[in-house]
Design a protein around this motif. Structure first.
Motif, short mmCIF file in Angstrom:
data_model
loop_
_atom_site.label_atom_id
_atom_site.label_comp_id
_atom_site.label_asym_id
_atom_site.label_seq_id
_atom_site.Cartn_x
_atom_site.Cartn_y
_atom_site.Cartn_z
N LEU A 37 0.83 -1.21 0.00
CA LEU A 37 0.00 0.00 0.00
C LEU A 37 0.86 1.26 0.00
O LEU A 37 1.91 1.30 0.64
CB LEU A 37 -0.91 0.02 1.22
CG LEU A 37 -2.01 -1.03 1.28
CD1 LEU A 37 -2.71 -0.97 2.63
CD2 LEU A 37 -3.00 -0.85 0.16
N ARG A 38 0.39 2.26 -0.71
CA ARG A 38 1.05 3.56 -0.66
C ARG A 38 0.76 4.19 0.71
O ARG A 38 -0.23 3.85 1.36
CB ARG A 38 0.54 4.45 -1.78
CG ARG A 38 0.95 3.94 -3.16
CD ARG A 38 0.69 5.01 -4.21
NE ARG A 38 1.00 4.52 -5.53
CZ ARG A 38 2.20 4.61 -6.10
NH1 ARG A 38 3.20 5.13 -5.44
NH2 ARG A 38 2.38 4.16 -7.33
N ALA A 86 -6.88 -0.37 -13.34
CA ALA A 86 -5.45 -0.12 -13.39
C ALA A 86 -5.10 1.21 -12.69
O ALA A 86 -4.14 1.28 -11.93
CB ALA A 86 -4.96 -0.10 -14.84
N VAL A 87 -5.91 2.24 -12.93
CA VAL A 87 -5.68 3.53 -12.28
C VAL A 87 -5.90 3.42 -10.77
O VAL A 87 -5.12 3.97 -9.98
CB VAL A 87 -6.58 4.63 -12.90
CG1 VAL A 87 -6.55 5.91 -12.07
CG2 VAL A 87 -6.18 4.90 -14.33
N ALA A 88 -6.93 2.70 -10.36
CA ALA A 88 -7.21 2.53 -8.93
C ALA A 88 -6.06 1.80 -8.23
O ALA A 88 -5.62 2.19 -7.15
CB ALA A 88 -8.52 1.77 -8.73
N LEU A 89 -5.55 0.74 -8.86
CA LEU A 89 -4.44 -0.01 -8.28
C LEU A 89 -3.17 0.84 -8.24
O LEU A 89 -2.42 0.81 -7.26
CB LEU A 89 -4.19 -1.31 -9.05
CG LEU A 89 -5.27 -2.38 -8.90
CD1 LEU A 89 -4.98 -3.56 -9.82
CD2 LEU A 89 -5.40 -2.84 -7.46
N GLU A 90 -2.94 1.60 -9.28
CA GLU A 90 -1.77 2.50 -9.33
C GLU A 90 -1.85 3.55 -8.23
O GLU A 90 -0.84 3.92 -7.64
CB GLU A 90 -1.70 3.16 -10.71
CG GLU A 90 -0.53 4.11 -10.87
CD GLU A 90 0.81 3.39 -11.00
OE1 GLU A 90 1.82 3.94 -10.50
OE2 GLU A 90 0.87 2.30 -11.57
N THR A 91 -3.03 4.02 -7.96
CA THR A 91 -3.23 5.04 -6.94
C THR A 91 -3.01 4.48 -5.53
O THR A 91 -2.43 5.14 -4.68
CB THR A 91 -4.66 5.62 -7.03
OG1 THR A 91 -4.83 6.15 -8.35
CG2 THR A 91 -4.89 6.71 -6.01
N ALA A 92 -3.45 3.25 -5.29
CA ALA A 92 -3.43 2.68 -3.94
C ALA A 92 -2.18 1.86 -3.61
O ALA A 92 -1.85 1.71 -2.44
CB ALA A 92 -4.66 1.81 -3.73
N TYR A 93 -1.49 1.34 -4.64
CA TYR A 93 -0.38 0.41 -4.40
C TYR A 93 0.91 0.89 -5.05
O TYR A 93 0.90 1.46 -6.13
CB TYR A 93 -0.73 -0.99 -4.95
CG TYR A 93 -1.81 -1.67 -4.16
CD1 TYR A 93 -1.52 -2.42 -3.04
CD2 TYR A 93 -3.15 -1.53 -4.54
CE1 TYR A 93 -2.52 -3.02 -2.30
CE2 TYR A 93 -4.15 -2.14 -3.80
CZ TYR A 93 -3.83 -2.88 -2.68
OH TYR A 93 -4.83 -3.47 -1.96
N GLU A 94 2.03 0.59 -4.38
CA GLU A 94 3.35 0.90 -4.92
C GLU A 94 3.74 -0.05 -6.04
O GLU A 94 4.57 0.29 -6.87
CB GLU A 94 4.39 0.86 -3.80
CG GLU A 94 4.19 1.94 -2.76
CD GLU A 94 5.15 1.84 -1.60
OE1 GLU A 94 5.89 0.82 -1.50
OE2 GLU A 94 5.19 2.78 -0.78
N ASN A 95 3.19 -1.25 -6.04
CA ASN A 95 3.55 -2.27 -7.03
C ASN A 95 2.31 -2.85 -7.72
O ASN A 95 2.05 -4.04 -7.65
CB ASN A 95 4.34 -3.39 -6.35
CG ASN A 95 3.56 -4.07 -5.24
OD1 ASN A 95 2.62 -3.51 -4.68
ND2 ASN A 95 3.93 -5.29 -4.94
#
Length: 137
Positions: A37-38, A86-95
């Motif tokens: 998680l970011r 993809a945008v949601a995962l990019e926003t919430a996760y570092e990987n």
């Protein structure tokens, strides 16, 4: 019935966002232990819970201003669920590239987008007109 459920979920999101996210990861990802998680993900989850409680408590005045947000989120989720995810995962996760969503997640994202659009377009309760407020003896 919906109001107490929303308030309960919002309270959980405020008090234990890490548990809620971990549960969601186990449900939605083939490899739930991989995601990192970011730093802002859990604080934003808490903020979402606070916003949900505020919206429930002030729905008469706040709802008209929030409805367009549901449309802004719902339309891309409905039309391009993979890109939205993809945008949601990019926003919430570092990987985000290491995370493998389960097969049902993309269709669910599309359905959620449809629900968001329905909420945005729903006219709501009609306002009582001044003519309807006739005092009777």
């Amino acid at each position: 019935m919906l109001r107490p459920l929303l308030l309960a979920l919002a309270a959980i999101e405020i008090l234990a966002p890490d548990r809620l996210v971990a549960r969601g990861e186990r449900l939605a990802f083939e490899n739930p232990d991989v995601g990192r998680l970011r730093p802002w993900t859990l604080p934003l989850a808490r903020l979402e819970g606070v916003a949900a409680i505020w919206l429930v408590r002030n729905r008469e005045t706040a709802w008209p201003g929030v409805k367009p947000l549901f449309a802004v989120l719902g339309l891309p989720a409905l039309l391009q669920p993979r890109a939205f995810l993809a945008v949601a995962l990019e926003t919430a996760y570092e990987n985000p590239d290491a995370i493998e969503p389960k097969p049902w997640v993309v269709p669910f994202t599309r359905g959620l987008g449809l629900c968001y659009l329905a909420v945005a377009l729903w006219p709501g309760r009609p306002e009582p007109s001044s003519d309807a407020r006739i005092d009777r003896p």
